[in-house]
Write a protein that holds these residues in place. Structure first.
Motif, PDB file in Angstrom:
ATOM      1  N   ASN A 147       0.820  -1.211   0.000  1.00 14.44           N
ATOM      2  CA  ASN A 147       0.000   0.000   0.000  1.00 14.44           C
ATOM      3  C   ASN A 147       0.852   1.258   0.000  1.00 14.44           C
ATOM      4  O   ASN A 147       0.517   2.232  -0.681  1.00 14.44           O
ATOM      5  CB  ASN A 147      -0.976  -0.014   1.182  1.00 14.44           C
ATOM      6  N   VAL A 148       1.960   1.239   0.750  1.00 13.52           N
ATOM      7  CA  VAL A 148       2.891   2.371   0.711  1.00 13.52           C
ATOM      8  C   VAL A 148       3.430   2.529  -0.712  1.00 13.52           C
ATOM      9  O   VAL A 148       3.460   3.635  -1.267  1.00 13.52           O
ATOM     10  CB  VAL A 148       4.056   2.178   1.710  1.00 13.52           C
ATOM     11  N   ALA A 149       3.817   1.410  -1.321  1.00 10.94           N
ATOM     12  CA  ALA A 149       4.364   1.462  -2.676  1.00 10.94           C
ATOM     13  C   ALA A 149       3.332   2.014  -3.662  1.00 10.94           C
ATOM     14  O   ALA A 149       3.659   2.849  -4.520  1.00 10.94           O
ATOM     15  CB  ALA A 149       4.826   0.072  -3.117  1.00 10.94           C
ATOM     16  N   LEU A 150       2.084   1.569  -3.538  1.00  9.49           N
ATOM     17  CA  LEU A 150       1.033   2.053  -4.453  1.00  9.49           C
ATOM     18  C   LEU A 150       0.776   3.544  -4.270  1.00  9.49           C
ATOM     19  O   LEU A 150       0.556   4.265  -5.252  1.00  9.49           O
ATOM     20  CB  LEU A 150      -0.254   1.240  -4.264  1.00  9.49           C
ATOM     21  N   SER A 151       0.836   4.039  -3.026  1.00 10.64           N
ATOM     22  CA  SER A 151       0.676   5.483  -2.785  1.00 10.64           C
ATOM     23  C   SER A 151       1.843   6.266  -3.391  1.00 10.64           C
ATOM     24  O   SER A 151       1.630   7.303  -4.031  1.00 10.64           O
ATOM     25  CB  SER A 151       0.622   5.777  -1.279  1.00 10.64           C
ATOM     26  N   LEU A 152       3.061   5.768  -3.180  1.00 10.62           N
ATOM     27  CA  LEU A 152       4.234   6.449  -3.738  1.00 10.62           C
ATOM     28  C   LEU A 152       4.138   6.501  -5.263  1.00 10.62           C
ATOM     29  O   LEU A 152       4.438   7.513  -5.888  1.00 10.62           O
ATOM     30  CB  LEU A 152       5.526   5.705  -3.351  1.00 10.62           C
ATOM     31  N   LEU A 153       3.708   5.403  -5.843  1.00 13.57           N
ATOM     32  CA  LEU A 153       3.591   5.316  -7.301  1.00 13.57           C
ATOM     33  C   LEU A 153       2.533   6.288  -7.809  1.00 13.57           C
ATOM     34  O   LEU A 153       2.739   6.978  -8.811  1.00 13.57           O
ATOM     35  CB  LEU A 153       3.210   3.879  -7.673  1.00 13.57           C
TER      36      LEU A 153
END
Lengths: 117, 117, 117, 117
Positions: D75-81
């Motif tokens: 989820n952190v990765a998807l937000s950063l992306l």
């Protein structure tokens, strides 16, 4: 795999004046035949798994085929997404405003579905 | 979906004295028709994606279908794996020794392929 | 990483007569120090990502670290699962009955969570 | 969480004339504190898993925590992306040319790593 009738239709769509929209939506067009061939191969792989179950092959061998199939589908999805970013998202970003925001939100949602599927 | 010829063949296999082995290998047998039906549906979904690309549908809609397809395949894999653990791995564990170790190693490798695919 | 006090405690647990149960539940015990070291390294990697965000590093470089971290965690999970199958599930299968069914159902649910996470 | 020294540094970077570039690179800036808080929580979760292994908790319970951890990281990765697409990729698309192509290729590679991790 594209019949003459189909290519005609696609030319007509372009002629209908939606060129910009079309270019955005159909970034995968140039590679269309390659996508269709990949999907035909995947369809064949699914039929292969069906046959393995029907012939009661060893479970682990079936699982190996299913994993290969999942990877092949993910690769198709990643190619479609790359084409979508390259064409549709880039065009929307240039147009700016709400269209740009919307396309990014839509792409992010599609990426999340892929990562979580 | 199983022709009389096929059922005969599978009876012959059982008659060949490999009953224990067969029970282990074919834990999914009781649900065979359900697996075959699920795989038929998945084959239809792949054809649906093929059609969407051919008709140049919107990229994001195609991606949604591909994610659904990947999930459906993963669910088939998880069911097969559950059946495999329930039957083949449990049998091997009871027999013990090298067979047990081998089946566990094989199952773990299949799980890793699934998690990473 | 294990203090003398901790090893004493773990000996006491074994001495409390739950040896069979313990062997089943704690298949990862032999590798405990390796698991603890891997988790320490992962904790360090999370701190590294925190530092990258704090120092406003390039987004893609942070994403690369997060992907590596996710893989490292999945590998820990796959090792734990392998140890669990090797010890706890094999023991339960030998005991048979409801215990065996329950352990398999539990393992399958854990595998599904891993595949879908 | 940002010391005065750090904010000064980041102001200096902006003053160095790379404002456009910075805006692109640091799309997550507005949410920086939220990202840092999420990563702190994830670090605490990793420490929790470490403790569970150290205390020899039940394997399946540890696996449940690891799956939750993997999801939190994704989820952190998807937000950063999402932030990266919204800011860096949109800016690059507007600038066009090689920069645009490069940013898309880079984002697609990061997405592929996420999907496959």
């Amino acid at each position: 795999m594209t019949t003459p009738a189909e290519s005609t239709k696609s030319v007509e769509v372009t002629e209908s004046g939606e060129a910009g929209h079309e270019a955005g939506h159909h970034g995968y067009m140039s590679d269309k035949d390659r996508y269709l061939a990949r999907l035909k191969r995947i369809e064949g792989q699914v039929r292969g798994v069906h046959r393995m179950v029907d012939e009661e092959k060893y479970c682990i061998d079936i699982l190996t085929q299913v994993s290969a199939l999942t990877s092949a589908l993910e690769n198709v999805a990643l190619s479609l997404l790359d084409d979508h970013l390259k064409h549709c998202v880039v065009n929307a970003a240039r147009n700016g405003g709400a269209e740009s925001d919307e396309k990014i939100a839509e792409a992010s949602a599609a990426i999340a579905r892929l990562v979580k599927s």
